[in-house]
Write a protein that holds these residues in place. Structure first.
Motif, short mmCIF file in Angstrom:
data_model
loop_
_atom_site.label_atom_id
_atom_site.label_comp_id
_atom_site.label_asym_id
_atom_site.label_seq_id
_atom_site.Cartn_x
_atom_site.Cartn_y
_atom_site.Cartn_z
N ASP A 30 41.35 99.89 48.42
CA ASP A 30 40.50 99.96 49.62
C ASP A 30 40.98 101.02 50.61
O ASP A 30 41.30 100.73 51.75
N LEU A 31 41.02 102.25 50.12
CA LEU A 31 41.40 103.38 50.98
C LEU A 31 40.28 103.72 51.96
O LEU A 31 40.53 104.14 53.09
N HIS A 78 34.23 105.48 51.14
CA HIS A 78 33.39 104.45 51.77
C HIS A 78 31.90 104.68 51.52
O HIS A 78 31.14 103.73 51.36
N HIS A 79 31.49 105.93 51.48
CA HIS A 79 30.05 106.19 51.36
C HIS A 79 29.84 107.57 50.75
O HIS A 79 30.37 107.85 49.69
N ILE A 153 38.78 92.10 49.13
CA ILE A 153 38.56 91.16 50.23
C ILE A 153 39.44 91.44 51.46
O ILE A 153 39.30 90.77 52.48
N HIS A 154 40.36 92.39 51.38
CA HIS A 154 41.23 92.74 52.51
C HIS A 154 42.00 91.50 53.01
O HIS A 154 41.81 91.06 54.14
N PHE A 187 41.66 101.00 58.97
CA PHE A 187 40.35 100.80 59.60
C PHE A 187 39.55 99.74 58.82
O PHE A 187 38.46 99.98 58.33
N THR A 188 40.15 98.56 58.67
CA THR A 188 39.50 97.45 57.99
C THR A 188 39.86 96.15 58.70
O THR A 188 40.88 96.05 59.38
N GLY A 189 39.04 95.14 58.50
CA GLY A 189 39.35 93.81 59.03
C GLY A 189 40.19 93.02 58.03
O GLY A 189 40.63 93.54 57.00
N LEU A 190 40.41 91.73 58.33
CA LEU A 190 41.19 90.86 57.47
C LEU A 190 40.37 89.64 57.10
O LEU A 190 39.66 89.07 57.93
#
Length: 212
Positions: A30-31, A78-79, A153-154, A187-190
């Motif tokens: 998840d880079l 990401h996109h 899923i971070h 730059f991701t949530g948990l």
């Protein structure tokens, strides 16, 4: 922190990576390169330095472990192609002998020719070693004899202090049936995990990896 799974040594790095000495393989997940630029394009004020900071952290890991292979376990991009991915292309020129392997994740939707241009080998749905099956979403793993290591899923964990205060940290999760790597991108949530008594979780604090 060094742990042993399936009689093989794994090094859990506080920079949110796993190093497999036997394979000379550094694995991250998840880079999400291009996520910040994608949000800026939509008009949100996201710092342009986020992607470069992640690449700098990755450089530190590559310099420390000197792997032969860098494995990105899903969601590398990401996109669409954007300025962050252009920066990655220039950054990658520092590592002409390093093998880049991407296990495709749900966000990895670039055209095959774009991956080829970037010098990235695609593995879909998984990349397997002698003991492990790296796959972005563990529920899709079909290699019954291997231990799946996923991302997606971070994972995070709440750590409680003596005064009942709590802090949330990204973590490595090692369950009975599969493992989940932390998101490499800052730059991701948990997504908080609630391990069972037989499962192992290693929190990633700013200074070290700790077993909780």
């Amino acid at each position: 922190m060094t742990i042993t799974i399936r009689n093989e040594e794994l090094i859990l790095a506080k920079e949110r990576a796993i190093y497999l000495p036997k394979e000379q393989l550094l694995a991250i997940s998840d880079l999400h390169l291009g996520k910040a630029a994608h949000f800026r394009k939509a008009g949100l004020q996201v710092p342009s330095t986020l992607a470069q900071n992640d690449l700098n952290r990755l450089s530190d890991l590559l310099n420390e472990y000197q792997p032969k292979t860098l494995l990105i376990n899903g969601d590398m991009f990401h996109h669409e192609v954007n300025t962050d991915i252009d920066d990655f292309e220039h950054w990658k020129e520092q590592y002409p002998t390093l093998k880049f392997v991407l296990v495709k994740g749900n966000h990895d939707k670039l055209d095959q020719k774009q991956y080829q241009k970037l010098g990235i080998e695609i593995q879909d749905p998984s990349y397997c070693t002698e003991n492990f099956c790296f796959i972005h979403d563990a529920v899709k793993c079909t290699e019954e004899n291997l231990y799946p290591i996923s991302g997606h899923i971070h994972p995070g964990i709440s750590v409680y202090g003596k005064a009942k205060q709590s802090l949330k940290f990204p973590c490595f999760y090692f369950g009975n049936d599969y493992a989940v790597m932390p998101a490499f991108s800052a730059f991701t949530g948990l997504s908080l995990v609630k391990p069972k008594a037989t499962e192992q979780v290693y929190a990633i604090t700013p200074t070290k990896v700790i077993k909780v």
